[in-house]
Design a protein around this motif. Structure first.
Motif, PDB file in Angstrom:
ATOM      1  N   GLU A 180      -7.135  -2.293  -1.626  1.00  0.00           N
ATOM      2  CA  GLU A 180      -8.283  -1.986  -0.619  1.00  0.00           C
ATOM      3  C   GLU A 180      -9.147  -3.123  -0.458  1.00  0.00           C
TER       4      GLU A 180
ATOM      5  N   SER B 110      -9.704  -5.298   2.935  1.00  0.00           N
ATOM      6  CA  SER B 110     -11.024  -5.584   3.366  1.00  0.00           C
ATOM      7  C   SER B 110     -11.217  -6.761   3.514  1.00  0.00           C
TER       8      SER B 110
ATOM      9  N   ALA C 262       0.758  -1.164   0.034  1.00  0.00           N
ATOM     10  CA  ALA C 262      -0.134   0.045  -0.012  1.00  0.00           C
ATOM     11  C   ALA C 262       0.736   1.193  -0.001  1.00  0.00           C
TER      12      ALA C 262
END
Length: 368
Positions: free
Chosen positions: A199, A203, A186
């Motif tokens: 993302e 998650s 990231a």
């Protein structure tokens, strides 16, 4: 007009039939034989003990389950059947003295798990239920015990525990590694589409780790013991645990003015309250959650309320069911179910209501 003569000659009373001594003895013998046949055809172990805990009678199942000749056990203490502690990995084996003490105190015990030793050296787990028989003077006249072989159940429990351990430990560790590498990735440069995929991966890992934690808690429910707990401690811990999450989502958490109330609870109370607070922060679409404590005569009500979109009436009764997930939620359906199970474990309950703040109110009632 005179009454008709009694055809039995006993003024309306039933005629008494007098049996000879031989006939009475034959009746007793026949009934005793029938009872013994019933006892010996039972698949479960049946024992009678004298007041000192010595075996007075054992049915035929003691031979089929453990290999002992029933008559050879007569006069011996019940711990003749129990496996020595070094022969089992079960730390909760009830020995002779403890078993008898509990039985004499209560008059009856149900489903006490004992590890019995067979004549060929096997350890056979038995679920034993027993009741005290009283004589005419109200003293202990003997004890009746019924034991059921639970080898299959214990084997299934060990397999389930191994799978739980594998799920929590090995898979959890691998997910932590994946989560760490995703965090490193990231920090790099990505296109908008690549960032979106990254993302989604983060998650998914977070949800998987959260699911593992819920499974761990469900597994701990059976082990948790009820004790006296001051509500201030688990509530403060639950709020502290959710501070960072709330701040990152622009959420305000307001604690109770006074939570100095003692209830019958345990170690999982903080998990229960933390779960409800986290649920409000993540899923309510609000900006504020309030925790209140209402002390009553014999119970306390801890409520977690939010100012979000609330829960439709048709979903209130189902939202605490296992596996139920709202159509607009990607959750596992374990969160509120887990909260209800924890509350019920401590003799309490969980109710879902409308909050004065405008959103949902989860009210946990716990005995004081």
């Amino acid at each position: 007009m005179e009454d008709a003569a009694d055809p039995h000659g006993l003024d309306g009373e039933a005629e008494l039939t007098l049996l000879s001594r031989d006939e009475l003895e034959e009746m007793v013998r026949a009934r005793t034989e029938a009872l013994e046949n019933v006892m010996d055809t039972m698949a479960d172990l049946l024992l009678t003990l004298d007041p000192q805990g010595r075996i007075a009678m054992a049915n035929q199942a003691v031979e089929s389950l453990l290999g002992y000749e029933p008559s050879a056990l007569e006069g011996k203490p019940i711990d003749e059947l129990l496996a020595p502690p070094e022969a089992t990995d079960d730390d909760a084996v009830d020995r002779h003295e403890e078993f008898l003490t509990r039985l004499l105190q209560r008059g009856t015990v149900t489903d006490v798990e004992l590890a019995c030793a067979s004549t060929d050296g096997r350890v056979v787990p038995i679920s034993l239920s027993a009741s005290v028989m009283q004589d005419a003077d109200g003293d202990v006249g003997g004890i009746v015990c019924v034991g059921k072989d639970i080898s299959d159940r214990k084997a299934a429990e060990k397999k389930a525990e191994f799978l739980h351990s594998l799920l929590r430990h090995d898979i959890g560790n691998k997910l932590q590694i994946v989560d760490g590498y995703l965090s490193i990735l990231a920090e790099g440069e990505f296109t908008e589409r690549e960032r979106e995929y990254l993302e989604m991966c983060e998650s998914g890992v977070d949800e998987a780790l959260e699911l593992l934690e819920k499974v761990r808690m469900l597994n701990r429910l059976e082990e948790d013991e009820t004790r006296v707990v001051n509500l201030s401690s688990p509530i403060e811990e639950a709020i502290r645990r959710n501070r960072d999450l709330a701040e990152s989502d622009g959420f305000e958490i307001a604690g109770p003015d006074d939570a100095n109330v003692t209830v019958q609870g345990g170690l999982l109370l903080k998990e229960l309250f933390a779960n409800l607070i986290e649920n409000a922060v993540k899923h309510s679409d609000g900006s504020r959650v309030e925790i209140t404590v209402d002390e009553r005569a014999d119970e306390a009500v801890v409520a977690v309320a939010d100012d979000g979109r609330g829960i439709p009436d048709e979903e209130k009764a189902r939202i605490t069911d296992r596996g139920y997930s709202r159509s607009d939620s990607a959750g596992s359906g374990l969160g509120t179910y887990l909260a209800r199970r924890v509350a019920e474990t401590y003799g309490g309950s969980l109710a879902v209501e409308d909050a004065d703040l405008g959103g949902a109110r989860f009210a946990v009632t716990i005995p004081k």
